[in-house]
Motif scaffolding. Structure first.
Motif, PDB file in Angstrom:
ATOM      1  N   SER A 139      34.898  37.666  35.434  1.00 50.13           N
ATOM      2  CA  SER A 139      35.555  36.431  35.440  1.00 50.13           C
ATOM      3  C   SER A 139      35.835  35.785  36.574  1.00 50.13           C
ATOM      4  O   SER A 139      36.687  36.297  37.146  1.00 50.13           O
ATOM      5  N   VAL A 140      35.405  34.731  37.028  1.00 49.31           N
ATOM      6  CA  VAL A 140      35.552  34.010  38.517  1.00 49.31           C
ATOM      7  C   VAL A 140      35.437  32.590  38.031  1.00 49.31           C
ATOM      8  O   VAL A 140      34.483  31.964  37.715  1.00 49.31           O
ATOM      9  N   LYS A 141      36.684  31.928  38.486  1.00 41.91           N
ATOM     10  CA  LYS A 141      36.757  30.701  38.251  1.00 41.91           C
ATOM     11  C   LYS A 141      36.593  30.023  39.878  1.00 41.91           C
ATOM     12  O   LYS A 141      37.427  30.088  40.604  1.00 41.91           O
ATOM     13  N   SER A 176      37.091  38.524  42.648  1.00 42.05           N
ATOM     14  CA  SER A 176      37.748  38.177  41.346  1.00 42.05           C
ATOM     15  C   SER A 176      39.390  37.592  41.920  1.00 42.05           C
ATOM     16  O   SER A 176      39.663  37.888  43.110  1.00 42.05           O
ATOM     17  N   LYS A 177      40.230  37.261  41.070  1.00 43.06           N
ATOM     18  CA  LYS A 177      41.472  36.789  41.603  1.00 43.06           C
ATOM     19  C   LYS A 177      42.313  37.855  41.770  1.00 43.06           C
ATOM     20  O   LYS A 177      43.174  37.818  42.632  1.00 43.06           O
ATOM     21  N   ASP A 178      41.963  38.993  41.196  1.00 42.44           N
ATOM     22  CA  ASP A 178      42.644  40.297  41.447  1.00 42.44           C
ATOM     23  C   ASP A 178      42.397  41.116  42.830  1.00 42.44           C
ATOM     24  O   ASP A 178      42.856  42.037  43.172  1.00 42.44           O
ATOM     25  N   ALA A 224      41.673  33.457  44.395  1.00 42.17           N
ATOM     26  CA  ALA A 224      41.386  34.552  45.234  1.00 42.17           C
ATOM     27  C   ALA A 224      42.496  34.526  46.399  1.00 42.17           C
ATOM     28  O   ALA A 224      42.763  33.267  47.076  1.00 42.17           O
ATOM     29  N   LEU A 225      42.778  35.642  47.209  1.00 42.98           N
ATOM     30  CA  LEU A 225      43.579  35.535  48.369  1.00 42.98           C
ATOM     31  C   LEU A 225      42.758  34.919  49.351  1.00 42.98           C
ATOM     32  O   LEU A 225      41.450  35.568  49.661  1.00 42.98           O
TER      33      LEU A 225
END
Length: 136
Positions: A42-44, A65-67, A106-107
């Motif tokens: 899951s990558v936006k 990923s966002k995490d 993502a950071l």
């Protein structure tokens, strides 16, 4: 007086229109379905109005990923493992493209670290994947 009785026909349901509708729905869904190339990670992707698609077939896809999880292709890796795997490509990295697919949430520091890692391991081409922004 004898009346002739008509033979009573049993009611029948004609299935031809229903079969036609089912085939039309099947064709509609087959045509309207888009085939996505990205795996189940899951990558936006962020949006960009100047999206370009690289014509290179030789590319390394790295997902963030966002995490903060990193994936090389479909395999989860950490930064050290990614560095080790990228170095195994040797001199071919100069011709390959490092394709970074980072989630828009993502950071920034992780994105920059991955870009530095690509340069450090010898990649001459770096591409950041985006999605086409809708025109308003």
């Amino acid at each position: 007086m004898a009346f002739l009785r008509k033979k009573r026909e049993s009611p029948r349901v004609d299935l031809t229109p229903m079969v036609d509708v089912v085939f039309l729905l099947l064709i509609f869904f087959m045509i309207s379905t888009t085939f996505v190339e990205t795996p189940g990670i899951s990558v936006k992707l962020p949006e960009s109005s100047s999206q370009q698609r690289s014509q290179d077939i030789k590319e390394i896809k790295v997902y963030l990923s966002k995490d903060g999880d990193i994936f090389l292709g479909k395999e989860p890796v950490d930064m050290a493992e990614l560095r080790r795997r990228l170095r195994t490509h040797g001199e071919r990295v100069a011709e390959m493209t490092f394709l970074l697919l980072a989630d828009k949430e993502a950071l920034h520091g992780k994105v920059v670290a991955l870009m530095d890692l690509a340069k450090e391991t010898g990649f001459a081409k770096l591409a950041i994947a985006t999605e086409q922004r809708e025109r308003r």
